[in-house]
Write a protein that holds these residues in place. Structure first.
Motif, PDB file in Angstrom:
ATOM      1  N   VAL A 223       6.082   1.202  10.310  1.00 37.70           N
ATOM      2  CA  VAL A 223       6.559   0.359   9.212  1.00 37.70           C
ATOM      3  C   VAL A 223       6.524  -1.111   9.605  1.00 37.70           C
ATOM      4  N   ALA A 224       6.883  -1.400  10.857  1.00 38.73           N
ATOM      5  CA  ALA A 224       6.907  -2.786  11.316  1.00 38.73           C
ATOM      6  C   ALA A 224       5.525  -3.417  11.290  1.00 38.73           C
ATOM      7  N   ALA A 225       4.491  -2.592  11.390  1.00 33.59           N
ATOM      8  CA  ALA A 225       3.127  -3.121  11.380  1.00 33.59           C
ATOM      9  C   ALA A 225       2.655  -3.501   9.983  1.00 33.59           C
ATOM     10  N   LEU A 226       3.477  -3.224   8.972  1.00 34.23           N
ATOM     11  CA  LEU A 226       3.083  -3.502   7.587  1.00 34.23           C
ATOM     12  C   LEU A 226       3.641  -4.833   7.087  1.00 34.23           C
ATOM     13  N   ARG A 227       3.819  -5.770   7.984  1.00 32.07           N
ATOM     14  CA  ARG A 227       4.345  -7.069   7.577  1.00 32.07           C
ATOM     15  C   ARG A 227       3.254  -8.036   7.157  1.00 32.07           C
ATOM     16  N   SER A 228       2.034  -7.591   7.149  1.00 35.07           N
ATOM     17  CA  SER A 228       0.915  -8.461   6.784  1.00 35.07           C
ATOM     18  C   SER A 228       0.939  -8.782   5.292  1.00 35.07           C
ATOM     19  N   GLY A 229       0.976 -10.063   4.983  1.00 31.30           N
ATOM     20  CA  GLY A 229       0.932 -10.476   3.583  1.00 31.30           C
ATOM     21  C   GLY A 229      -0.383 -10.122   2.918  1.00 31.30           C
ATOM     22  N   ARG A 230      -1.476 -10.162   3.693  1.00 33.19           N
ATOM     23  CA  ARG A 230      -2.775  -9.811   3.140  1.00 33.19           C
ATOM     24  C   ARG A 230      -2.829  -8.351   2.730  1.00 33.19           C
ATOM     25  N   LEU A 231      -2.151  -7.484   3.471  1.00 34.19           N
ATOM     26  CA  LEU A 231      -2.121  -6.071   3.112  1.00 34.19           C
ATOM     27  C   LEU A 231      -1.499  -5.874   1.738  1.00 34.19           C
ATOM     28  N   TRP A 232      -0.394  -6.553   1.481  1.00 31.87           N
ATOM     29  CA  TRP A 232       0.274  -6.369   0.194  1.00 31.87           C
ATOM     30  C   TRP A 232      -0.526  -6.989  -0.945  1.00 31.87           C
ATOM     31  N   LEU A 233      -1.288  -8.022  -0.647  1.00 29.63           N
ATOM     32  CA  LEU A 233      -2.205  -8.542  -1.663  1.00 29.63           C
ATOM     33  C   LEU A 233      -3.279  -7.513  -2.003  1.00 29.63           C
ATOM     34  N   VAL A 234      -3.788  -6.822  -0.982  1.00 28.22           N
ATOM     35  CA  VAL A 234      -4.785  -5.777  -1.224  1.00 28.22           C
ATOM     36  C   VAL A 234      -4.178  -4.648  -2.053  1.00 28.22           C
ATOM     37  N   LEU A 235      -2.956  -4.242  -1.736  1.00 28.45           N
ATOM     38  CA  LEU A 235      -2.303  -3.180  -2.491  1.00 28.45           C
ATOM     39  C   LEU A 235      -2.093  -3.585  -3.946  1.00 28.45           C
ATOM     40  N   ALA A 236      -1.765  -4.851  -4.169  1.00 26.30           N
ATOM     41  CA  ALA A 236      -1.637  -5.335  -5.550  1.00 26.30           C
ATOM     42  C   ALA A 236      -2.970  -5.230  -6.273  1.00 26.30           C
ATOM     43  N   ALA A 237      -4.062  -5.571  -5.579  1.00 26.97           N
ATOM     44  CA  ALA A 237      -5.389  -5.463  -6.179  1.00 26.97           C
ATOM     45  C   ALA A 237      -5.745  -4.005  -6.468  1.00 26.97           C
ATOM     46  N   ALA A 239      -3.687  -1.663  -7.342  1.00 29.15           N
ATOM     47  CA  ALA A 239      -2.953  -1.248  -8.534  1.00 29.15           C
ATOM     48  C   ALA A 239      -3.564  -1.840  -9.798  1.00 29.15           C
ATOM     49  N   THR A 240      -3.918  -3.119  -9.767  1.00 29.86           N
ATOM     50  CA  THR A 240      -4.405  -3.767 -10.986  1.00 29.86           C
ATOM     51  C   THR A 240      -5.838  -3.359 -11.332  1.00 29.86           C
ATOM     52  N   THR A 241      -6.665  -3.123 -10.322  1.00 25.11           N
ATOM     53  CA  THR A 241      -8.053  -2.775 -10.633  1.00 25.11           C
ATOM     54  C   THR A 241      -8.143  -1.411 -11.313  1.00 25.11           C
ATOM     55  N   THR A 242      -7.408  -0.416 -10.795  1.00 26.88           N
ATOM     56  CA  THR A 242      -7.431   0.895 -11.444  1.00 26.88           C
ATOM     57  C   THR A 242      -6.598   0.893 -12.716  1.00 26.88           C
ATOM     58  N   ALA A 356      -2.573   5.399   3.028  1.00 27.26           N
ATOM     59  CA  ALA A 356      -1.724   6.156   2.111  1.00 27.26           C
ATOM     60  C   ALA A 356      -1.152   5.258   1.023  1.00 27.26           C
ATOM     61  N   LEU A 357      -0.725   4.076   1.397  1.00 29.64           N
ATOM     62  CA  LEU A 357      -0.173   3.155   0.409  1.00 29.64           C
ATOM     63  C   LEU A 357      -1.225   2.712  -0.597  1.00 29.64           C
ATOM     64  N   SER A 358      -2.469   2.587  -0.154  1.00 28.55           N
ATOM     65  CA  SER A 358      -3.527   2.223  -1.097  1.00 28.55           C
ATOM     66  C   SER A 358      -3.746   3.338  -2.117  1.00 28.55           C
ATOM     67  N   VAL A 359      -3.685   4.599  -1.663  1.00 29.42           N
ATOM     68  CA  VAL A 359      -3.801   5.729  -2.589  1.00 29.42           C
ATOM     69  C   VAL A 359      -2.660   5.695  -3.595  1.00 29.42           C
ATOM     70  N   SER A 360      -1.431   5.439  -3.121  1.00 25.97           N
ATOM     71  CA  SER A 360      -0.286   5.352  -4.026  1.00 25.97           C
ATOM     72  C   SER A 360      -0.440   4.195  -4.996  1.00 25.97           C
ATOM     73  N   ALA A 361      -0.957   3.065  -4.509  1.00 28.99           N
ATOM     74  CA  ALA A 361      -1.130   1.900  -5.374  1.00 28.99           C
ATOM     75  C   ALA A 361      -2.118   2.199  -6.491  1.00 28.99           C
ATOM     76  N   PHE A 362      -3.200   2.909  -6.175  1.00 28.16           N
ATOM     77  CA  PHE A 362      -4.150   3.300  -7.222  1.00 28.16           C
ATOM     78  C   PHE A 362      -3.453   4.137  -8.297  1.00 28.16           C
ATOM     79  N   LEU A 396      -5.798  -9.785 -13.776  1.00 23.82           N
ATOM     80  CA  LEU A 396      -4.809 -10.036 -12.727  1.00 23.82           C
ATOM     81  C   LEU A 396      -5.366  -9.737 -11.341  1.00 23.82           C
ATOM     82  N   THR A 397      -6.375  -8.866 -11.271  1.00 24.33           N
ATOM     83  CA  THR A 397      -6.967  -8.520  -9.978  1.00 24.33           C
ATOM     84  C   THR A 397      -7.607  -9.725  -9.313  1.00 24.33           C
ATOM     85  N   LEU A 398      -8.042 -10.679 -10.108  1.00 25.20           N
ATOM     86  CA  LEU A 398      -8.679 -11.876  -9.537  1.00 25.20           C
ATOM     87  C   LEU A 398      -7.706 -12.682  -8.686  1.00 25.20           C
ATOM     88  N   ILE A 399      -6.416 -12.609  -9.000  1.00 26.80           N
ATOM     89  CA  ILE A 399      -5.430 -13.410  -8.259  1.00 26.80           C
ATOM     90  C   ILE A 399      -5.346 -12.954  -6.798  1.00 26.80           C
TER      91      ILE A 399
END
Length: 460
Positions: A223-237, A239-242, A356-362, A396-399
């Motif tokens: 969990v501690a390794a998931l502090r990357s801001g870029r990761l959460w931007l990818v997860l947002a993308a 969710a919005t793309t699908t 796994a989080l990317s699958v959930s985000a989709f 929104l995916t463009l953001i």
């Protein structure tokens, strides 16, 4: 290569030192295990959507209403959202090969219960447990495919694994629905159970041992390794793309029949066209994503944002609508393997949880987008409402995609206080992913010399 670079490459899914040495050259052929994992994802996505073509038969046999039978789809989606990250954490200490085999075993058992069960509540429970296994399989399969292919072809491998899921929409779901009408709705579930057992045997023979790259880790360190801001931007993308594409796709039938004038019997063929486009997009995105990940994600988001309003405007023209729906599959879902690859890279020491989080985000994007689209369908927008909603979500995916590209470009650029000494700093052919992550702090080598050694080098 410096120690820092080696650490970054391993976190990005790099295999061994030999694979790192071949970073600039994509192998001519992907390992057999990648194709086996694609077969697994084909089974997973087939079971998720095959129920949609069998709802009347299921409802009649179990003596429930069709909307109630539809809960078999809803509960599966909920299980996928929850199961991907939760099961990834619970199986964290297990070897990947064992995890994949166990999930296929649970998958087979769940389908056997559905095939023989007579209680609707029991079937709902079996579908939920099957979805938990499906989420875990997909997350671990992404990491296993990326590691097997090596850093130079990781996105290409993820594209092929994702294409297995896309192929389910083109082949698996139609064949399953057709077989269900011929031999009863339970027949496809028997077939999927048998195929899952066969896939488990193939996994046992092809997926290699984790070796030295798999180490015991704790949940908290993951969990501690998931502090990357870029990761959460990818997860947002993710969710919005699908969410944008599937909100329109989920309610495309009323638009095709009500506005485009396409006969109801021909709607499945249009949906097959969407599936073919999605399959081609996944393969193309996987190939382009290794060299130009950010260009690919931005172009895909922009394409979907343009195509969805075009579908609204040209929905009274049958031919144009059919072509636009196929193109929507190509652009709308083509960036998915790239987004998964980026999430694994940006997560550093937590690739499985990130996958796994990317699958959930989709799935979150799909659930939220389809819910909003359903409300839009009942509004004054009518049949074009879901496509309008999809266009807004896709935009929104463009953001996040543009933001990631800008951040990555800044991270890969040399600081102003570093001056070239001999020659120019080598840059990779990509968009700043992979090896350029290792250049966040400039090397003290012959390529660049510090002007002032005591200056701190800020990171982004």
């Amino acid at each position: 290569m410096s120690t820092r670079e080696e650490v970054v490459e391993r976190a990005a899914g790099a295999g061994d030192a030999e694979a790192l040495g071949e970073r600039g050259q994509s192998p001519a052929r992907l390992p057999l295990v990648v194709y086996v994992l694609a077969v697994g994802t084909f089974l997973m996505l087939t079971t998720e959507f095959v129920v949609a073509g069998l709802l009347p038969e299921i409802a009649g046999d179990l003596r429930v209403s069709v909307p109630q039978a539809g809960l078999l789809i809803t509960v599966f989606a909920a299980g996928m959202i929850i199961g991907a990250p939760v099961m990834a954490m619970l199986t964290l200490r297990l070897p990947r090969r064992l995890t994949l085999m166990l999930t296929l075993g649970v998958f087979a058992a769940g389908h056997l219960i559905v095939a023989v069960g007579s209680s609707f509540a029991l079937l709902l429970a079996a579908r939920f447990v099957t979805a938990l296994a499906t989420g875990a399989f997909w997350a671990v399969a992404n990491v296993a495919a990326s590691r097997a292919a090596g850093p130079a072809a990781s996105t290409r491998a993820l594209g092929l694994v994702g294409a297995g899921g896309m192929l389910a929409n083109v082949v698996g779901v139609p064949i399953g629905a057709f077989a269900g009408q011929l031999m009863g709705w339970r027949g496809p579930f028997w077939a999927l159970a048998v195929l899952a057992v066969a896939a488990a045997v193939l996994i046992a023979r092809t997926v290699p041992h984790d070796g030295g790259d798999h180490r015991a880790v704790s949940v908290w360190s993951e969990v501690a390794a998931l502090r990357s801001g870029r990761l959460w931007l990818v997860l947002a993308a993710c969710a919005t793309t699908t969410g944008g594409v599937l909100s329109a796709y989920s309610y495309i039938a009323p638009l095709l029949t009500g506005r485009a004038g396409i006969a109801a019997g021909l709607v499945p063929l249009v949906l097959v066209g969407f599936g073919v486009g999605a399959l081609a997009g996944s393969l193309a995105g996987g190939r382009l994503g290794d060299a130009r990940p950010h260009t690919t994600t931005i172009a895909a988001a922009a394409g979907a944002t343009v195509l969805l309003p075009a579908i609204c405007l040209l929905s009274t023209h049958a031919g144009a609508t059919v072509v636009l729906v196929a193109l929507l599959g190509f652009f709308g879902l083509g960036a998915n393997p790239v987004l998964i690859s980026l999430s694994v890279r940006f997560a550093g020491d937590a690739p499985t949880l990130a996958s796994a989080l990317s699958v959930s985000a989709f799935d979150v994007g799909t659930a939220a987008g389809s819910w909003i689209a359903g409300r839009a369908l009942d509004s004054t927008l009518g049949a074009t409402g879901p496509a309008v909603v999809g266009a807004a979500i896709a935009a929104l995916t463009l953001i996040p995609t543009i933001t990631i590209a800008v951040i990555q470009r800044r991270r890969s650029a040399p600081p102003a206080h570093w001056l070239p000494a001999t020659g120019c700093m080598a840059r990779s052919a990509g968009d700043g992913v992979g090896s350029q992550d290792a250049r966040t702090s400039p090397p003290h080598g012959p390529g660049l010399l510090p002007r002032r050694h005591h200056l701190r080098h800020p990171t982004i």
